[in-house]
Design an enzyme around this catalytic site. Structure first.
Site, PDB file in Angstrom:
ATOM      1  N   SER A 250       0.853  -1.193   0.000  1.00  0.00           N
ATOM      2  CA  SER A 250       0.000   0.000   0.000  1.00  0.00           C
ATOM      3  C   SER A 250       0.893   1.248   0.000  1.00  0.00           C
ATOM      4  O   SER A 250       1.699   1.411  -0.910  1.00  0.00           O
ATOM      5  CB  SER A 250      -0.953  -0.034   1.192  1.00  0.00           C
ATOM      6  OG  SER A 250      -1.971   0.930   1.059  1.00  0.00           O
ATOM      7  N   ASP A 325      -8.885  -4.644  -6.314  1.00  0.00           N
ATOM      8  CA  ASP A 325      -8.540  -3.750  -5.207  1.00  0.00           C
ATOM      9  C   ASP A 325      -9.470  -2.539  -5.202  1.00  0.00           C
ATOM     10  O   ASP A 325      -9.450  -1.722  -6.125  1.00  0.00           O
ATOM     11  CB  ASP A 325      -7.082  -3.303  -5.352  1.00  0.00           C
ATOM     12  CG  ASP A 325      -6.527  -2.662  -4.096  1.00  0.00           C
ATOM     13  OD1 ASP A 325      -7.308  -2.027  -3.364  1.00  0.00           O
ATOM     14  OD2 ASP A 325      -5.305  -2.760  -3.864  1.00  0.00           O
ATOM     15  N   HIS A 357      -7.447  -5.476  -1.737  1.00  0.00           N
ATOM     16  CA  HIS A 357      -6.211  -4.806  -1.320  1.00  0.00           C
ATOM     17  C   HIS A 357      -5.275  -5.726  -0.532  1.00  0.00           C
ATOM     18  O   HIS A 357      -4.055  -5.616  -0.640  1.00  0.00           O
ATOM     19  CB  HIS A 357      -6.575  -3.578  -0.477  1.00  0.00           C
ATOM     20  CG  HIS A 357      -5.440  -2.644  -0.247  1.00  0.00           C
ATOM     21  ND1 HIS A 357      -4.739  -2.033  -1.277  1.00  0.00           N
ATOM     22  CD2 HIS A 357      -4.871  -2.195   0.902  1.00  0.00           C
ATOM     23  CE1 HIS A 357      -3.800  -1.250  -0.772  1.00  0.00           C
ATOM     24  NE2 HIS A 357      -3.857  -1.335   0.544  1.00  0.00           N
TER      25      HIS A 357
END
Length: 385
Positions: A250, A325, A357
């Protein structure tokens, strides 16, 4: 923390002193005191403190001194009791019910002080450190050294970064130093594992520290990671500076890309997962909070995005993203890939169909671990030389 007098329409500071309130927890109306999480002495730790709600009291630490590490509390309405949780890097999480303000353990079988074993610290491979960069930025972090370290040899290093306002990695809590993405044990295989937190992370080091990131994501934090890596090399001479890898997920994936692209002379191998390749694609509740209105700070968004620097890739890149995602949208992966293709860069990309994600659905995560481990070992070989 401030107190507001609704009669006089005035406010005054309650938590006076050179420290940050990490998290306000409770107001004890009867005794006119406030409880909160803070750590004035060590930004890698968290403790319960209290002070007078009148703004004229001393800062009092409520958590027992012997229990070094990270603490959290859920305090009752009248601030007489609390659910207390605690861990550190060598102590598994503990929970207990305590009375306040004396912090007495209600159930003797939950007495953390009696259960706490400081001897385990001696046998743990992790240690905390402090570095100061050429920019005069002091950062705290941890290092896990290879097992059976031979100081006459040089060992590869894997950096773990997040480096954004949403998280701090160099924290003294259980699990610190572990890498769940590596299929094995990094230390036993001969890797050095390192993290530290730069400006803009939620480390309790003051307002200026946290706000330095404003309109600077992708620049000031990446500069700190790069200069911090150099400081780590100077501090630990057994690190092989020709075998330097970095990874993150991320925001950490974004940092990984920026490290590889902006400082290719320092970082040679990177594994980035679910990264924000173009900051203009990310949700406004986060990105605009820290980068401002793109109508006013458009160039800051561009200058902090990895795709601007993709043309500088020299090392080894494995990029991973789930096509489903719904946090960092998959378009980031395609924008990044197109930029690298345009500049004829060799890279490896792995897309997980319809995974979100965290890439956990349908047994995908174990495969992520296999790919992570294989790529790291092939491109940043383990062991002393």
């Amino acid at each position: 923390m401030y107190r507001f007098d609704i009669t006089n329409k005035t406010e005054y500071l309650v938590t006076k002193g050179n420290y940050d309130v990490v998290k306000p927890l409770a107001y004890d109306e009867k005794n006119e005191s406030v409880y909160f999480i803070a750590s004035p002495e060590n930004p890698t730790e968290r403790y319960l403190y209290k002070t007078s709600a009148k703004g004229d009291g001393k800062l009092i630490r409520v958590t027992p001194d012997v229990l070094e590490g990270s603490h959290n509390y859920q305090i009752s309405t009248k601030a007489k009791y609390a659910f207390h949780s605690f861990s550190n890097y060598f102590t598994r999480p503990m929970q207990a019910l305590v009375s306040l303000p004396n912090h007495k353990f209600i159930n003797e079988n939950q007495n953390m002080i009696e259960k706490y074993d400081l001897e385990k610290k001696k046998d743990h491979p992790l240690e905390f450190f402090e570095i100061t960069t050429v920019d005069d930025v002091t950062m705290e972090g941890w290092i896990v050294k290879p097992k059976n370290l031979d100081k006459n040899k040089k060992y590869p290093v894997l950096f773990y970064f997040y480096s954004e306002p949403a998280g701090q990695t160099g924290v003294n809590r259980y699990g610190a130093g572990n890498n769940g993405l590596y299929d094995g044990n990094l230390g036993e295989d001969g890797y050095v594992y390192v993290t530290f937190d730069g400006r803009g992370t939620p480390s309790p080091k003051g307002r200026a520290w946290r706000k330095a990131i404003y309109r600077n994501i992708g620049r000031i934090n990446v500069r700190d990671m790069a200069m911090g890596a150099k400081a780590v090399f100077e501090k630990y001479e057994f690190i092989d500076t020709s075998r330097v890898a970095v990874h993150g997920w991320s925001g950490g994936g974004t940092a990984t890309l920026n490290c590889l692209f902006q400082y290719p002379e320092i970082f040679h191998t990177g594994i980035a997962v679910a990264a924000v390749a173009n900051q203009l694609t990310y949700d406004n509740i986060y990105q605009e909070r820290y980068m401002g209105d793109p109508k006013e700070s458009y160039q800051d968004y561009v200058d902090g995005s990895p795709i601007k620097y993709a043309k500088n890739l020299e090392g080894n890149l494995l990029y991973i993203h789930g096509t489903g995602d719904d946090n960092v949208h998959y378009q980031n992966a395609e924008m990044l890939a197109n930029e690298l293709i345009k500049h004829k860069k060799i890279f490896y990309m792995l897309s997980y169909p319809n995974r979100s994600h965290g890439i956990r659905e349908d047994g995908a995560y174990p495969h992520v671990r296999l790919m992570f481990t294989d790529f790291l070992r092939k491109n940043c070989p383990p062991g002393g030389r």
